[in-house]
Motif scaffolding. Structure first.
Motif, PDB file in Angstrom:
ATOM      1  N   SER A 196     -78.273 -80.949  38.621  1.00 54.07           N
ATOM      2  CA  SER A 196     -78.006 -80.306  39.911  1.00 54.07           C
ATOM      3  C   SER A 196     -76.752 -79.451  39.840  1.00 54.07           C
ATOM      4  O   SER A 196     -76.700 -78.366  40.438  1.00 54.07           O
ATOM      5  CB  SER A 196     -77.853 -81.358  41.017  1.00 54.07           C
ATOM      6  N   GLU A 197     -75.734 -79.910  39.086  1.00 54.86           N
ATOM      7  CA  GLU A 197     -74.523 -79.104  38.907  1.00 54.86           C
ATOM      8  C   GLU A 197     -74.812 -77.860  38.074  1.00 54.86           C
ATOM      9  O   GLU A 197     -74.305 -76.773  38.362  1.00 54.86           O
ATOM     10  CB  GLU A 197     -73.425 -79.932  38.231  1.00 54.86           C
ATOM     11  N   VAL A 198     -75.653 -78.027  37.052  1.00 47.53           N
ATOM     12  CA  VAL A 198     -76.035 -76.879  36.218  1.00 47.53           C
ATOM     13  C   VAL A 198     -76.835 -75.871  37.048  1.00 47.53           C
ATOM     14  O   VAL A 198     -76.619 -74.656  36.959  1.00 47.53           O
ATOM     15  CB  VAL A 198     -76.857 -77.345  35.001  1.00 47.53           C
ATOM     16  N   ASP A 199     -77.739 -76.398  37.857  1.00 47.36           N
ATOM     17  CA  ASP A 199     -78.534 -75.514  38.728  1.00 47.36           C
ATOM     18  C   ASP A 199     -77.649 -74.761  39.708  1.00 47.36           C
ATOM     19  O   ASP A 199     -77.891 -73.588  40.015  1.00 47.36           O
ATOM     20  CB  ASP A 199     -79.575 -76.331  39.504  1.00 47.36           C
ATOM     21  N   LYS A 200     -76.636 -75.427  40.207  1.00 51.33           N
ATOM     22  CA  LYS A 200     -75.691 -74.783  41.126  1.00 51.33           C
ATOM     23  C   LYS A 200     -74.995 -73.619  40.425  1.00 51.33           C
ATOM     24  O   LYS A 200     -74.865 -72.519  40.990  1.00 51.33           O
ATOM     25  CB  LYS A 200     -74.657 -75.795  41.613  1.00 51.33           C
ATOM     26  N   ASP A 201     -74.545 -73.854  39.187  1.00 55.12           N
ATOM     27  CA  ASP A 201     -73.890 -72.794  38.421  1.00 55.12           C
ATOM     28  C   ASP A 201     -74.822 -71.601  38.213  1.00 55.12           C
ATOM     29  O   ASP A 201     -74.435 -70.446  38.403  1.00 55.12           O
ATOM     30  CB  ASP A 201     -73.449 -73.333  37.049  1.00 55.12           C
ATOM     31  N   ASN A 202     -76.046 -71.906  37.811  1.00 53.27           N
ATOM     32  CA  ASN A 202     -77.017 -70.834  37.575  1.00 53.27           C
ATOM     33  C   ASN A 202     -77.293 -70.046  38.858  1.00 53.27           C
ATOM     34  O   ASN A 202     -77.449 -68.822  38.829  1.00 53.27           O
ATOM     35  CB  ASN A 202     -78.325 -71.405  37.024  1.00 53.27           C
ATOM     36  N   ALA A 203     -77.354 -70.752  39.981  1.00 52.01           N
ATOM     37  CA  ALA A 203     -77.621 -70.100  41.258  1.00 52.01           C
ATOM     38  C   ALA A 203     -76.484 -69.148  41.632  1.00 52.01           C
ATOM     39  O   ALA A 203     -76.719 -68.039  42.148  1.00 52.01           O
ATOM     40  CB  ALA A 203     -77.821 -71.132  42.352  1.00 52.01           C
ATOM     41  N   ILE A 204     -75.245 -69.551  41.360  1.00 48.88           N
ATOM     42  CA  ILE A 204     -74.099 -68.679  41.632  1.00 48.88           C
ATOM     43  C   ILE A 204     -74.195 -67.413  40.787  1.00 48.88           C
ATOM     44  O   ILE A 204     -74.020 -66.298  41.286  1.00 48.88           O
ATOM     45  CB  ILE A 204     -72.766 -69.414  41.345  1.00 48.88           C
ATOM     46  N   ALA A 205     -74.496 -67.607  39.492  1.00 50.46           N
ATOM     47  CA  ALA A 205     -74.606 -66.464  38.587  1.00 50.46           C
ATOM     48  C   ALA A 205     -75.691 -65.499  39.041  1.00 50.46           C
ATOM     49  O   ALA A 205     -75.497 -64.273  39.075  1.00 50.46           O
ATOM     50  CB  ALA A 205     -74.887 -66.948  37.165  1.00 50.46           C
ATOM     51  N   GLU A 206     -76.831 -66.044  39.402  1.00 55.61           N
ATOM     52  CA  GLU A 206     -77.950 -65.201  39.815  1.00 55.61           C
ATOM     53  C   GLU A 206     -77.671 -64.492  41.134  1.00 55.61           C
ATOM     54  O   GLU A 206     -78.055 -63.337  41.328  1.00 55.61           O
ATOM     55  CB  GLU A 206     -79.221 -66.043  39.902  1.00 55.61           C
ATOM     56  N   SER A 207     -76.972 -65.161  42.041  1.00 60.27           N
ATOM     57  CA  SER A 207     -76.649 -64.533  43.329  1.00 60.27           C
ATOM     58  C   SER A 207     -75.693 -63.361  43.152  1.00 60.27           C
ATOM     59  O   SER A 207     -75.672 -62.434  43.957  1.00 60.27           O
ATOM     60  CB  SER A 207     -76.040 -65.565  44.285  1.00 60.27           C
ATOM     61  N   LEU A 208     -74.907 -63.421  42.072  1.00 59.38           N
ATOM     62  CA  LEU A 208     -73.956 -62.343  41.793  1.00 59.38           C
ATOM     63  C   LEU A 208     -74.554 -61.241  40.917  1.00 59.38           C
ATOM     64  O   LEU A 208     -73.894 -60.259  40.616  1.00 59.38           O
ATOM     65  CB  LEU A 208     -72.708 -62.916  41.104  1.00 59.38           C
ATOM     66  N   GLY A 209     -75.788 -61.442  40.491  1.00 54.90           N
ATOM     67  CA  GLY A 209     -76.430 -60.438  39.649  1.00 54.90           C
ATOM     68  C   GLY A 209     -75.982 -60.462  38.203  1.00 54.90           C
ATOM     69  O   GLY A 209     -76.089 -59.457  37.496  1.00 54.90           O
TER      70      GLY A 209
END
Length: 244
Positions: A196-209
């Motif tokens: 879940s922490e890894v997914d959170k990191d990936n989601a931040i990266a993707e939201s920033l493009g």
């Protein structure tokens, strides 16, 4: 009718004419129906809200969530620098070995910036496993995170090799985090309990493009060529000057 009881040529021609007219009407009706279907579909598609393509403006409107992210430096530093990285990325290894020590010496230790590391697992299962391991170490002992983090990059092999293994990560954890709860660590690797922490990191990266690694942000602004020390230094100095 002809005198012998057979249909005359005129009668045959009249029937043929009616058939042609009838066929033409059917064709026109079918064409009309097809046109109506096409127009109806277009109207439905136009009625649906179109998904906006990400732009620089919308990407930068997304804030980076720094909470529970590993960092070095003071949380009160005027400038925050963030690296989005993958443990299997050779360019990330180069950045860690050549750029991070310089900014640590010049900016982190002098209290000018805080430096954050955020996972972006784009290179497959090995990247995900390594990220889970680092998250578990951070959960158990935040201060030991950076030693474990560095040791993973030190162990990095060719990107085409599946070098990230459970055994390797356990060995690294035992060497760099003497206080590690080995059973909990192994369980985290087996169950991916930190996903879940890894997914959170990936989601931040993707939201920033973020499109690749390493990708560097200074006060939430992406830095073109930020993996180069001089380019990053210039961006940091500019951000510091704006705070005066």
């Amino acid at each position: 009718m002809s005198d012998n009881g057979r249909p005359s040529n005129e009668t045959k021609d009249a029937k043929k004419g009616r058939i042609v007219i009838f066929s033409s009407v059917i064709v026109i009706v079918l064409i009309g129906a097809i046109v109506m279907m096409i127009l109806s579909n277009q109207n439905r598609n136009e009625a649906k809200p179109k998904k906006k393509q990400p732009t620089h403006r919308t990407e930068q409107a997304t804030r980076i969530d720094y909470q529970d992210q590993p960092f070095i430096g003071s949380s009160n530093a005027p400038v925050k620098v963030v690296e989005f990285s993958d443990y299997r990325c050779p360019y990330c290894k180069e950045f860690e070995e050549t750029v991070v020590p310089k900014i640590n010496k010049e900016y982190v230790k002098t209290g000018k910036i805080s430096f954050y590391y955020i996972n972006y697992t784009i290179l497959g299962p090995g990247s995900v496993l390594a990220a889970n391991a680092s998250e578990e170490v951070y959960h158990q002992n935040p201060k030991a995170f950076w030693a474990f983090h560095k040791a993973i990059f030190d162990a990095q092999k060719n990107e085409k090799e599946q070098w990230v293994t459970k055994k390797l990560l356990i060995d690294i954890a035992k060497k760099t985090v003497p206080s590690i709860d080995s059973k909990a660590f192994e369980s985290a690797l087996d169950t991916k309990s930190r996903q879940s922490e890894v997914d959170k990191d990936n989601a931040i990266a993707e939201s920033l493009g973020v499109q690749g690694t390493p990708m560097i942000f200074v006060n939430e602004q992406v830095i073109d060529g930020g993996q180069d020390y001089q380019a990053l230094k210039q961006a940091i100095d500019k951000a510091l000057a704006s705070k005066k």
